[in-house]
Scaffold this active site. Structure first.
Site, PDB file in Angstrom:
ATOM      1  N   HIS A  81      -5.067   7.353  12.254  1.00 24.72           N
ATOM      2  CA  HIS A  81      -3.995   7.909  13.092  1.00 24.72           C
ATOM      3  C   HIS A  81      -3.374   9.153  12.470  1.00 24.72           C
ATOM      4  O   HIS A  81      -3.335   9.311  11.249  1.00 24.72           O
ATOM      5  CB  HIS A  81      -2.927   6.850  13.416  1.00 24.72           C
ATOM      6  N   ASP A  83      -0.126  10.355  13.106  1.00 22.06           N
ATOM      7  CA  ASP A  83       1.332  10.399  12.904  1.00 22.06           C
ATOM      8  C   ASP A  83       1.736   9.731  11.598  1.00 22.06           C
ATOM      9  O   ASP A  83       0.984   8.929  11.032  1.00 22.06           O
ATOM     10  CB  ASP A  83       2.060   9.739  14.074  1.00 22.06           C
ATOM     11  N   ASP A 111      -0.698   7.554   4.525  1.00 28.30           N
ATOM     12  CA  ASP A 111      -0.767   6.693   5.703  1.00 28.30           C
ATOM     13  C   ASP A 111      -0.570   7.593   6.919  1.00 28.30           C
ATOM     14  O   ASP A 111       0.559   7.865   7.292  1.00 28.30           O
ATOM     15  CB  ASP A 111       0.315   5.614   5.616  1.00 28.30           C
ATOM     16  N   GLU A 145       0.879   5.797  16.178  1.00 29.38           N
ATOM     17  CA  GLU A 145       0.558   4.439  15.719  1.00 29.38           C
ATOM     18  C   GLU A 145       1.795   3.761  15.177  1.00 29.38           C
ATOM     19  O   GLU A 145       2.011   2.571  15.365  1.00 29.38           O
ATOM     20  CB  GLU A 145      -0.532   4.528  14.629  1.00 29.38           C
ATOM     21  N   GLU A 146       2.621   4.544  14.487  1.00 38.55           N
ATOM     22  CA  GLU A 146       3.750   3.966  13.746  1.00 38.55           C
ATOM     23  C   GLU A 146       4.900   3.507  14.649  1.00 38.55           C
ATOM     24  O   GLU A 146       5.826   2.870  14.191  1.00 38.55           O
ATOM     25  CB  GLU A 146       4.288   4.991  12.729  1.00 38.55           C
ATOM     26  N   ASP A 169      -7.076   2.453   7.601  1.00 36.96           N
ATOM     27  CA  ASP A 169      -5.617   2.508   7.636  1.00 36.96           C
ATOM     28  C   ASP A 169      -5.010   1.304   6.917  1.00 36.96           C
ATOM     29  O   ASP A 169      -4.253   0.543   7.511  1.00 36.96           O
ATOM     30  CB  ASP A 169      -5.160   2.544   9.107  1.00 36.96           C
ATOM     31  N   HIS A 364       5.416   3.907   3.717  1.00 36.21           N
ATOM     32  CA  HIS A 364       6.691   3.840   4.460  1.00 36.21           C
ATOM     33  C   HIS A 364       7.875   3.965   3.508  1.00 36.21           C
ATOM     34  O   HIS A 364       8.928   3.369   3.722  1.00 36.21           O
ATOM     35  CB  HIS A 364       6.788   2.558   5.325  1.00 36.21           C
TER      36      HIS A 364
END
Ligand SMILES: [Zn+2]
Length: 395
Positions: A81, A83, A111, A145-146, A169, A364
């Site tokens: 992904h 984003d 990520d 995705e997030e 991922d 994150h």
């Protein structure tokens, strides 16, 4: 004919560093989509962008990418992904002791730009070392995705021929993800009856008190080794002198086992039903004969976010990366994840997709980092499983 690729380590790192410096918070993936399109087209891929962006109020769509192979092996899908989570803008990558991290004010974006770097590497190698056997490759590159797997939920998988996929991922490059939970989103509303809290509290029904009783009854948190649940947000009320008329609650349940997931959701809904029934009996005089009907009452807006996924060690999608890793001399392990992924959605849509680690760490958070050696290993695993598949795969 050569049987395996030699990784282009410098290009891999350069691609990764270029991508982390492109701002791409969820729904603002334009810069990444443009960079990838230009790069992948220059490496011989066909790239299409879908209209998912306009449907989620974003500025870029998913990329559907096709790279012709040189064998008649079945095509393989790889996915990542574009984003990143916030704080996402203005990433300044710093390399120290073989580890890439951000300056500390933003995430790094490994990520999932580590996953994207592996995809770009595959296209680079196909051009750089064209004699190495490879199948037709399809890349499903997603937006948003997030923020709820929005891109993968909108992708049209009928545009792909692959019967099997790999989602790049996850954290550990030497682990193959064999399962992820299913999740149900539950948005509850409890309706009571407003009244002046000083003048006539007995004419009101406090939705807040009802909600408190419901929560006291409810099991959530860790339910068992496969199941979790949470009530994460509660809102309502207008002022201290008004009996609370309405409370809303955002909740979720997750489980690797569909039966346990249903049982937990039934339990949560059951707590609302039971407590409201009891209160309705006790406060009949406040609502009987009125237009509103029985009070307090509850409703739920309930939706499946993603279904549980379970692969066995005998599934080709698990055997192939395990064998590829072992052929590189690594101790490969399987793991299960605690959350849904684009792999859950692709699997649900008919392309069983196994999630692979790419080496990202402390994701994150502003401490996010990746060891360059792990990024190299992730790319090696990807290209090895692709070439192994093109040469007959594993049985
Ligand atoms: Zn991710």
């Amino acid at each position: 004919m050569k049987t395996g690729y030699n990784i282009l380590e410098k290009d891999l790192l350069d691609d990764f560093l270029a991508m982390v410096q492109i701002d791409s918070p969820s729904k603002s993936e334009r810069g990444m989509a443009d960079w990838l399109t230009e790069k992948l087209v220059s490496l011989g891929c066909k790239v299409e962008e879908d209209d998912a962006g306009s449907k989620v109020d974003g500025n870029a769509g998913n990329l559907l990418v096709y790279l012709k192979g040189n064998t008649d092996a079945d095509p393989l899908l790889l996915s990542a992904h574009m984003d990143t989570v916030e704080p996402a803008n203005g990433v300044v990558p710093i390399i120290e002791d073989g580890v890439v991290r951000s300056k500390g004010e933003t995430v790094l974006g490994s990520d999932d730009k580590a996953g994207l770097a592996c995809i770009v590497q595959l296209a680079r190698l196909a051009k750089d070392q064209p004699d190495v056997p490879r199948p037709d490759l399809e890349f499903s590159i997603h937006i948003s995705e997030e923020v709820g797997l929005l891109g993968s939920k909108l992708i049209d998988v009928s545009k792909f021929r692959s019967k099997i996929g790999f989602v790049l991922d996850d954290t550990d490059a030497l682990k193959v993800n064999t399962g992820s939970p299913g999740a149900v989103r539950l948005d509850y509303t409890v309706y009571g009856k407003a009244s002046h809290a000083g003048v006539a509290p007995e004419k009101g029904i406090s939705a807040l008190k009802v909600a408190a009783e419901i929560l006291a009854k409810m099991n959530f948190g860790r339910i068992d080794d496969e199941t979790t649940a949470n009530v994460g947000k509660i809102e309502g009320g207008t002022a201290s002198n008004v009996v609370t008329e309405k409370i809303t609650m955002s909740a979720e349940a997750r489980s690797h086992d569909p039966k346990k997931l249903k049982a937990q959701v039934d339990h949560m809904n059951g707590c609302f039903e039971e407590v409201c029934k009891k209160w309705q009996e006790a406060s009949k005089h406040l609502w009987e004969g009125t237009e509103e009907g029985p009070l307090p009452r509850w409703e739920v807006d309930q939706g499946e976010d993603y279904a549980p996924v379970k692969f066995s060690e005998d599934d080709y999608g698990v055997k192939l990366p395990m064998a590829a890793g072992r052929s590189l001399g690594w101790d490969m392990e399987t793991k299960v994840s605690g959350g849904g992924t684009d792999g859950s959605i692709l699997t649900q849509k008919g392309i069983p997709s196994v999630v692979l680690g790419v080496g990202m760490r402390d994701i994150h958070s502003t401490k996010e980092n990746i060891a360059i050696s792990d990024l190299n290993d992730a790319a090696k695993l990807c290209v090895t499983l692709v070439t192994m598949h093109a040469q007959g795969g594993v049985s």
